[in-house]
Design an enzyme around this catalytic site. Structure first.
Site, PDB file in Angstrom:
ATOM      1  N   ARG A  35      46.605  52.427  53.054  1.00 33.55           N
ATOM      2  CA  ARG A  35      47.793  50.989  53.264  1.00 33.55           C
ATOM      3  C   ARG A  35      48.581  51.526  54.351  1.00 33.55           C
ATOM      4  O   ARG A  35      49.125  50.498  55.148  1.00 33.55           O
ATOM      5  CB  ARG A  35      48.089  50.691  51.914  1.00 33.55           C
ATOM      6  CG  ARG A  35      46.926  50.086  51.147  1.00 33.55           C
ATOM      7  CD  ARG A  35      47.465  49.476  49.937  1.00 33.55           C
ATOM      8  NE  ARG A  35      46.462  48.890  49.301  1.00 33.55           N
ATOM      9  CZ  ARG A  35      46.191  48.374  48.058  1.00 33.55           C
ATOM     10  NH1 ARG A  35      47.233  49.075  47.188  1.00 33.55           N
ATOM     11  NH2 ARG A  35      45.516  47.880  47.418  1.00 33.55           N
ATOM     12  N   LYS A 200      30.390  38.775  35.403  1.00 36.03           N
ATOM     13  CA  LYS A 200      29.887  37.303  34.650  1.00 36.03           C
ATOM     14  C   LYS A 200      29.995  36.222  35.713  1.00 36.03           C
ATOM     15  O   LYS A 200      30.498  36.199  36.686  1.00 36.03           O
ATOM     16  CB  LYS A 200      31.382  37.044  33.778  1.00 36.03           C
ATOM     17  CG  LYS A 200      31.224  37.820  32.412  1.00 36.03           C
ATOM     18  CD  LYS A 200      32.472  37.637  31.660  1.00 36.03           C
ATOM     19  CE  LYS A 200      32.609  38.405  30.511  1.00 36.03           C
ATOM     20  NZ  LYS A 200      33.758  38.217  29.707  1.00 36.03           N
ATOM     21  N   GLY A 352      37.179  43.853  45.782  1.00 34.91           N
ATOM     22  CA  GLY A 352      36.705  44.154  44.325  1.00 34.91           C
ATOM     23  C   GLY A 352      35.878  45.402  44.292  1.00 34.91           C
ATOM     24  O   GLY A 352      35.892  46.296  45.448  1.00 34.91           O
ATOM     25  N   GLY A 375      42.063  39.891  44.632  1.00 31.18           N
ATOM     26  CA  GLY A 375      41.964  38.679  44.264  1.00 31.18           C
ATOM     27  C   GLY A 375      42.326  37.795  45.404  1.00 31.18           C
ATOM     28  O   GLY A 375      41.562  36.670  45.521  1.00 31.18           O
TER      29      GLY A 375
HETATM   30  P1  AMP Z   1      33.125  41.751  38.628  1.00 34.56           P
HETATM   31  O1  AMP Z   1      34.548  42.405  38.469  1.00 34.56           O
HETATM   32  O2  AMP Z   1      32.882  40.532  38.105  1.00 34.56           O
HETATM   33  O3  AMP Z   1      32.745  42.003  40.160  1.00 34.56           O
HETATM   34  O4  AMP Z   1      32.131  42.466  37.902  1.00 34.56           O
HETATM   35  C1  AMP Z   1      31.977  44.233  38.265  1.00 34.56           C
HETATM   36  C2  AMP Z   1      31.496  44.724  36.800  1.00 34.56           C
HETATM   37  O5  AMP Z   1      30.355  44.021  36.402  1.00 34.56           O
HETATM   38  C3  AMP Z   1      31.257  46.196  37.035  1.00 34.56           C
HETATM   39  O6  AMP Z   1      31.983  47.003  36.276  1.00 34.56           O
HETATM   40  C4  AMP Z   1      29.798  46.372  36.541  1.00 34.56           C
HETATM   41  O7  AMP Z   1      29.575  47.701  35.598  1.00 34.56           O
HETATM   42  C5  AMP Z   1      29.588  45.160  35.757  1.00 34.56           C
HETATM   43  N1  AMP Z   1      28.168  44.922  35.877  1.00 34.56           N
HETATM   44  C6  AMP Z   1      27.265  44.736  36.663  1.00 34.56           C
HETATM   45  N2  AMP Z   1      25.891  44.344  36.191  1.00 34.56           N
HETATM   46  C7  AMP Z   1      26.121  44.337  35.031  1.00 34.56           C
HETATM   47  C8  AMP Z   1      25.010  44.012  34.044  1.00 34.56           C
HETATM   48  N3  AMP Z   1      23.894  43.962  34.359  1.00 34.56           N
HETATM   49  N4  AMP Z   1      25.461  43.963  32.848  1.00 34.56           N
HETATM   50  C9  AMP Z   1      26.800  44.396  32.513  1.00 34.56           C
HETATM   51  N5  AMP Z   1      27.692  44.531  33.340  1.00 34.56           N
HETATM   52  C10 AMP Z   1      27.503  44.462  34.746  1.00 34.56           C
END
Ligand code: AMP
Length: 394
Positions: A35, A200, A352, A375
């Site tokens: 950074r 999610k 992310g 974010g």
């Molecule tokens: P996000 O912060 O929403 O981008 O989610 C990232 C997280 O989703 C990571 O820590 C992954 O381990 C988790 N993730 C990805 N695929 C899966 C899955 N099939 N089941 C559960 N968690 C998952």
């Protein structure tokens, strides 16, 4: 529009909101200076023009006033080394002694102010924010915002200060984010393929709603895929699911169909008997057996996704394809990474976990742009106006 390139800083005192929120070890040594390096082009432009630079940033999340471990004095040495010149530091960011230090600053000199978040008026105390921002603006001629990571926040130094300074503009880092994220989303070279993954549906709902209006193809992976597959009537076993969003998932699928967007979901999966790298794993099709959870996309899905990525002229990627933190469930994510690296498309990694994956893969230099703000990049992709950008663009 006023840009940093067409502004002459000669004889001007520029206050620059940089992102010096860097990791420090127990001895307060900077462990990753990415950074600080990122802020150099903007600082050098000001100095080379014959201006002086007053740098302000937050560091960490101090709770009640000053804390040694969050002092910006720790970044002075590495910054001075990188700039190849002395850097002045003052242990406050407003007040008489800061005003005096600003006044004493000569062309070509750099002054770093103490952590802005030692004052609640920087980010938490909305009422005190304008007064604090006004004080930050005292004794300066121009305001430059170069901190994309906080551009989605309307804080004293990221947005409010702009109303107290006549000349204002984005720094080089912010400009780069606007160019890649903003211009690409407004005017993508087609075919435009979005890869959306992560845990999610709820976390990416606005991203999906926004992208569906712009892209030709959406490739879905990660935990969110199984809410979509369940909405289509498939068996998903113990895979991650948001039952309350099954209706929303159906609506998204219907919107994609109506708009002619190719919406792709995994056709094969790695199904584990538990959430563990050492789990027993089966390669299954679209139906996940009861008692098992899908933790990664399978090779057939990866091949199909890679083929879409190869045809793309623009690729935007946000979110992993599986639990890539566990090596046995990382193939889908790193495979997509390789496919994006191999493609000749403009490739944008939207913050992310996908940034972490790209960095781990060693393919970072093959991407057109890796967004620096988690974010902030999500909100930008969602189509929101970021206060930190709006402030310097009037
Ligand atoms: P996000 O912060 O929403 O981008 O989610 C990232 C997280 O989703 C990571 O820590 C992954 O381990 C988790 N993730 C990805 N695929 C899966 C899955 N099939 N089941 C559960 N968690 C998952």
């Amino acid at each position: 529009m006023q840009t940093i390139d067409n502004y002459n800083f000669s004889g001007k005192k520029a206050i620059v909101r940089v992102d010096f929120n860097v990791p420090l070890d127990a001895n307060f040594e900077v462990t990753d200076d990415t950074r600080i390096v990122g802020a150099l082009p903007t600082i050098k432009k000001i100095l080379n023009d014959g201006g002086s630079a007053i740098l302000m940033s937050h560091l960490g999340r101090p709770k009640e006033g000053p804390e040694e471990k969050y002092s910006l004095k720790h970044i002075i040495k590495p910054l001075a080394n990188l700039l190849g010149q002395d850097v002045k530091f003052i242990d406050d960011c407003i007040g008489d002694k800061v005003l005096a230090a600003k006044a004493a600053l000569k062309p070509g000199e750099v002054l770093v102010l103490e952590n802005l978040r030692f004052y609640k008026a920087e980010d938490k105390d909305k009422e005190a924010m304008p007064g604090f921002a006004k004080k930050l603006a005292e004794g300066v001629d121009v305001y430059v915002n170069d901190a994309f990571g906080t551009a989605h926040r309307s804080h004293a130094s990221t947005a409010v200060i702009a109303q107290f300074v006549k000349d204002k503009m984005a720094g080089y880092l912010l400009e780069l984010e606007i160019k890649f994220l903003g211009d690409t989303l407004e005017n993508p070279v087609k075919p435009f393929v979005a890869i959306v993954g992560g845990a999610k549906v709820s976390g990416k709902l606005e991203v999906l709603t926004s992208l569906i209006k712009k892209v030709d193809t959406i490739l879905i992976g990660g935990g969110m895929a199984y809410t979509f597959l369940k909405a289509q009537g498939h068996e998903i076993g113990n895979s991650l699911v948001e039952d309350e969003l099954l209706g929303t998932a159906k609506e998204i699928l219907a919107t994609a169909k109506a708009k002619g967007v190719k919406f792709m979901l995994p056709t094969d999966n790695l199904a584990a008997d538990k959430f563990d790298n050492a789990a027993d794993v089966q390669l299954v099709g679209v139906e996940i057996p009861q008692g098992r959870m899908a933790l990664d996309i399978g090779p057939e899905t990866l091949k199909a996704y890679a083929a879409e990525i190869a045809k793309a002229k623009t690729v935007l990627w946000n979110g992993p394809m599986g639990c890539f933190e566990m090596p046995n469930f990382a193939k889908g994510t790193f495979g997509v990474c390789q496919a994006v690296a191999d493609s000749s498309a403009i490739s944008i990694i939207g913050g992310g976990d996908s940034v972490a994956a790209v960095n781990q893969s060693g393919l970072a230099d093959k991407m057109s742009h890796i967004s620096t703000g988690g974010g902030a990049s999500l909100e930008y992709i969602e189509g929101k106006v970021l206060p930190g950008i709006a402030a310097v663009r009037n």
